[in-house]
Enzyme design. Structure first.
Site, PDB file in Angstrom:
ATOM      1  N   ASP A  55      -3.874   2.923  -7.362  1.00  0.00           N
ATOM      2  CA  ASP A  55      -4.768   1.766  -7.320  1.00  0.00           C
ATOM      3  C   ASP A  55      -4.525   0.914  -6.080  1.00  0.00           C
ATOM      4  O   ASP A  55      -5.464   0.357  -5.502  1.00  0.00           O
ATOM      5  CB  ASP A  55      -4.577   0.902  -8.570  1.00  0.00           C
ATOM      6  CG  ASP A  55      -5.162   1.571  -9.806  1.00  0.00           C
ATOM      7  OD1 ASP A  55      -4.919   1.058 -10.910  1.00  0.00           O
ATOM      8  OD2 ASP A  55      -5.850   2.601  -9.668  1.00  0.00           O
ATOM      9  N   GLU A  57      -3.660   1.693  -3.030  1.00  0.00           N
ATOM     10  CA  GLU A  57      -4.299   2.202  -1.813  1.00  0.00           C
ATOM     11  C   GLU A  57      -5.812   1.990  -1.874  1.00  0.00           C
ATOM     12  O   GLU A  57      -6.446   1.632  -0.885  1.00  0.00           O
ATOM     13  CB  GLU A  57      -3.975   3.682  -1.615  1.00  0.00           C
ATOM     14  CG  GLU A  57      -4.607   4.247  -0.354  1.00  0.00           C
ATOM     15  CD  GLU A  57      -4.010   5.578   0.071  1.00  0.00           C
ATOM     16  OE1 GLU A  57      -4.736   6.366   0.685  1.00  0.00           O
ATOM     17  OE2 GLU A  57      -2.824   5.813  -0.206  1.00  0.00           O
ATOM     18  N   ASP A  59      -7.353  -0.397  -3.567  1.00  0.00           N
ATOM     19  CA  ASP A  59      -7.581  -1.832  -3.390  1.00  0.00           C
ATOM     20  C   ASP A  59      -7.510  -2.226  -1.917  1.00  0.00           C
ATOM     21  O   ASP A  59      -8.280  -3.064  -1.443  1.00  0.00           O
ATOM     22  CB  ASP A  59      -6.552  -2.632  -4.190  1.00  0.00           C
ATOM     23  CG  ASP A  59      -6.748  -2.493  -5.696  1.00  0.00           C
ATOM     24  OD1 ASP A  59      -7.875  -2.185  -6.116  1.00  0.00           O
ATOM     25  OD2 ASP A  59      -5.761  -2.677  -6.434  1.00  0.00           O
ATOM     26  N   LYS A 138      -4.160  -7.086 -18.643  1.00  0.00           N
ATOM     27  CA  LYS A 138      -5.092  -6.135 -18.017  1.00  0.00           C
ATOM     28  C   LYS A 138      -4.592  -4.727 -18.334  1.00  0.00           C
ATOM     29  O   LYS A 138      -3.655  -4.239 -17.720  1.00  0.00           O
ATOM     30  CB  LYS A 138      -5.181  -6.347 -16.511  1.00  0.00           C
ATOM     31  CG  LYS A 138      -6.239  -5.463 -15.848  1.00  0.00           C
ATOM     32  CD  LYS A 138      -6.334  -5.720 -14.352  1.00  0.00           C
ATOM     33  CE  LYS A 138      -7.447  -4.877 -13.755  1.00  0.00           C
ATOM     34  NZ  LYS A 138      -7.246  -3.431 -13.933  1.00  0.00           N
ATOM     35  N   LYS A 337      -3.181  -9.003 -10.390  1.00  0.00           N
ATOM     36  CA  LYS A 337      -2.532  -7.702 -10.510  1.00  0.00           C
ATOM     37  C   LYS A 337      -1.059  -7.776 -10.132  1.00  0.00           C
ATOM     38  O   LYS A 337      -0.650  -8.549  -9.265  1.00  0.00           O
ATOM     39  CB  LYS A 337      -3.258  -6.664  -9.650  1.00  0.00           C
ATOM     40  CG  LYS A 337      -4.733  -6.490 -10.045  1.00  0.00           C
ATOM     41  CD  LYS A 337      -5.390  -5.318  -9.351  1.00  0.00           C
ATOM     42  CE  LYS A 337      -5.011  -4.016 -10.016  1.00  0.00           C
ATOM     43  NZ  LYS A 337      -5.812  -2.874  -9.493  1.00  0.00           N
TER      44      LYS A 337
END
EC number: 6.5.1.2
Length: 696
Positions: A55, A57, A59, A138, A337
């Site tokens: 994720d 990379e 993002d 999340k 995140k």
């Protein structure tokens, strides 16, 4: 067996790969490449459910394209990945058009992103007061829309591209946590429940064990397992896999009033029998948001499922409507995140390490990469079979994972990035430390150096570090570097040599001062007064851990009785089987080990004599698990009391667990106990149980 979607995605997208990757000096070409790359990753992630990059990379690429389009508005096209939610649906399942689009969330990665979000919200609401937010986890799973009509589940669909998803109703009906009928006599006419289907970490381990036994492909992480299970054409396969569900939002609602807040919505869901995660809170202002993030980050390793961040939502629904939406996300919510726990890097080499029992472990030497906030340069590959199974080669680009305090591991290699120069790992035939032959028994996965501690310095160092460790002889100040010097300079060979060390020999070593040397000598002298269980554990007998050492001490009462025990007598000890009994027998029939024991006794190592009690121990046969922080007892003290009464302390909860003793901030073990119906005690309950057993 699962189809190899990973390679399928690679083959399909090979044609889209430019020969040369344009850089920022050509914004138009760079933007075109970023769109192509993001579309390729979207297809692998959303359609094939098998992401080919972490994720983090993705993002990074997404944010670069956003910035490029912001600085060059003429490059923005209607079909840019920044203007849409996901990807197209497969034709294997009937398409479903969502009545209300399933949008994505904007992402924040730093505290500054959260501050900026709160500022935008406050300005959008024209509010000077701190905004009330609902905070939640999340989840790292698969987004689903559940449609209930008159209280009955009639349809389930994946997110797809946000507008159109896939009909997976037959498979969702196999998820036992999801009610087929709402728990109410007055259901809404139509209710679209938004949530996440996921797989718990423990369930993934069980599934992968079954996959291995069947010769099928294993799943790299819980998300892939959940997605692959939910999108089976045969729902009977889905039914065999333990999927879970948590709700977090709403789509269409008809025939009922919308709750006034997001927290009230989730409370209503819980009343309807819809699963809602308890890890949520209502807070005010940015300080409350950041405190929730910090608290969740700390408890993350103990959670039974994977999460990759937390979500903040303006709690009041009227304020949500006032703020509205941008093209692909709501203005009233953001995902904060965590630092990426997976990252891409390259395998520069594969070397082997030698453990204290001679175990030969392949270790990947990696190009430095930041994973979970820590720079990782090495990752264990466990054993030769694991290297072969994962097909990891030197030169590969690999996905590296580091979760919490877990040792970094190589999850998988990226097939499309394997260079022509990649070469397979070859297990050496001799020990890299002492040159002795490496051997591997037929029924074992681990290869071992045959040199033993006499010939192999690595085994000597490992054995000595184990001997002085906190749960063994507990010698403070004797760490890795000091033991390495003592062995490399041939000052000591065995554990008994530690008690022959003189002040000058220690003080002259690197980074050792007079005071440090004296502290080590004092710690060695103090360690001579120990317990039989600690001494047995310190010897480093293969397969004999702390619990087994305690059982041996309790059963035999003194060391001489243990030394003379036959394999048959060893088998009478609780939890000792043929393999452990054979290992103990082999250790005590080795003349060098007996000589070491006698030297340690001669050096003054002693322990209180243990009287074997013939009366039955009240907690015999009972298994306890400790979790959280108890008010007055440390975990060690609680464990000692339980074991003194005959109970056994285990590290994980299962159906065989008798009691879970829970203190403050108890984590996933408490949740597992509640799920299995295991009796839960607090510290008072434990002490009462011990007192009643003593009186009996």
């Amino acid at each position: 067996m699962q189809p190899d979607l990973f390679s399928k995605a690679s083959k399909q997208s090979a044609a889209t790969q430019p020969k040369e990757i344009p850089d920022a000096s050509d914004p138009s070409a760079r933007a075109a490449w970023l769109r192509s790359e993001l579309n390729r990753h979207n297809y692998a992630y959303y359609v094939l459910d098998n992401p080919i990059v972490p994720d983090a990379e993705y993002d990074q690429l997404f944010r670069e394209l956003q910035a490029l389009e912001a600085s060059h508005p003429e490059l923005l096209v209607f079909d840019s990945p920044t203007q849409r939610v996901g990807a197209l649906a497969l034709t294997a399942f009937p398409p479903v058009t969502h009545s209300v689009p399933m949008l994505s969330l904007g992402n924040g990665f730093e505290d500054e992103d959260v501050l900026a979000f709160d500022k935008r919200v406050s300005e959008g609401l024209n509010s000077r007061e701190e905004v009330e937010y609902a905070t939640e986890l999340k989840f790292d799973g698969l987004a689903i829309n559940l449609r209930y009509e008159d209280g009955v589940l009639v349809q389930a669909a994946t997110r797809g591209d946000g507008a159109t998803g896939e009909n997976v109703t037959a498979n969702i009906r196999t998820v036992r946590a999801i009610p087929l009928r709402l728990h109410t006599n007055n259901p809404p006419k139509v209710l679209d429940v938004r949530g996440e289907v996921m797989m718990y970490k423990a369930d993934l381990a069980k599934l992968n064990a079954r996959q291995r036994d069947a010769g099928a492909k294993e799943f790299a992480n819980p998300r892939n397992a959940a997605a692959g299970s939910l999108r089976q054409l045969d729902s009977r396969i889905t039914a065999q896999r333990s999927l879970r569900f948590f709700s977090y939002g709403i789509g269409l609602l008809e025939g009922a009033d919308m709750p006034a807040s997001h927290s009230a919505l989730l409370d209503w869901y819980a009343e309807l029998g819809i699963p809602v995660c308890s890890e949520r809170a209502v807070v005010r202002g940015v300080q409350g948001l950041l405190e929730f993030y910090k608290a969740t980050s700390e408890k993350r390793p103990q959670l039974p499922y994977e999460i990759d961040g937390v979500v903040y939502k303006v709690n009041r629904v009227d304020q949500q409507l006032q703020l509205g939406f941008v093209s692909r996300a709501p203005r009233f919510a953001i995902a904060h995140k965590f630092p990426a726990e997976e990252a891409l890097t390259t395998v520069q080499d594969i070397e082997v390490q030698v453990g204290r029992t001679g175990a030969i472990t392949p270790v990947a030497r990696l190009a430095p990469v930041l994973v979970g906030g820590v720079t990782v340069t090495n990752a264990t590959l466990h054993n030769e079979d694991e290297v072969r199974r994962k097909d990891i080669q030197i030169g590969d680009t690999v996905i590296v994972r580091r979760a919490g305090d877990v040792i970094p591991e190589v999850v998988a290699f990226v097939p499309e990035r394997r260079p022509a120069s990649a070469r397979p790992f070859i297990m050496p035939s001799s020990c890299p430390v002492c040159g002795s032959p490496i051997v591997r028994l037929e029924d074992e996965a681990i290869a071992r150096c045959s040199g033993g501690w006499v010939k192999c310095a690595a085994q000597r160092k490992g054995g000595l570090l184990h001997f002085v460790s906190r749960r063994a002889m507990d010698v403070e100040g004797l760490g890795d570097q000091l033991v390495e010097q003592l062995v490399d300079k041939h000052i000591i060979t065995t554990a008994a040599d530690l008690y022959k060390l003189g002040f000058r020999a220690l003080a002259e070593l690197d980074r050792m001062a007079d005071k440090s040397a004296q502290n080590v000598l004092d710690a060695l002298e103090k360690s001579k007064r120990t317990t039989l269980a600690r001494f047995i554990y310190a010897l480093g007998i293969r397969h004999v851990g702390e619990a087994t050492a305690k059982e041996l001490a309790r059963h035999f009462g003194n060391l001489d009785a243990l030394l003379q025990a036959s394999p048959e007598q060893l088998l009478e000890v609780a939890d000792i089987g043929p393999v452990v009994a054979a290992s103990i027998t082999a250790f005590f029939t080795d003349a060098m080990n007996i000589e070491l024991i006698e030297q340690l006794r001669a050096a003054g190592v002693t322990w209180p004599e243990h009287v074997v009690e013939n009366r039955p121990r009240p907690l015999a046969g009972k298994t306890f698990v400790l979790t959280g922080t108890l008010p007055t007892l440390s975990r060690d003290a609680a464990a000692e009391k339980i074991e003194a009464a005959g109970g056994k302390v285990a590290g994980s909860v299962s159906k065989k667990t008798s009691y879970v003793v829970a203190g403050a901030e108890a984590g996933s073990k408490l949740a597992k106990a509640e799920e299995l119906g295991v009796t839960i005690l607090d510290e008072t309950g434990l002490l009462q149980l011990l007192d009643s057993d003593e009186q009996d």
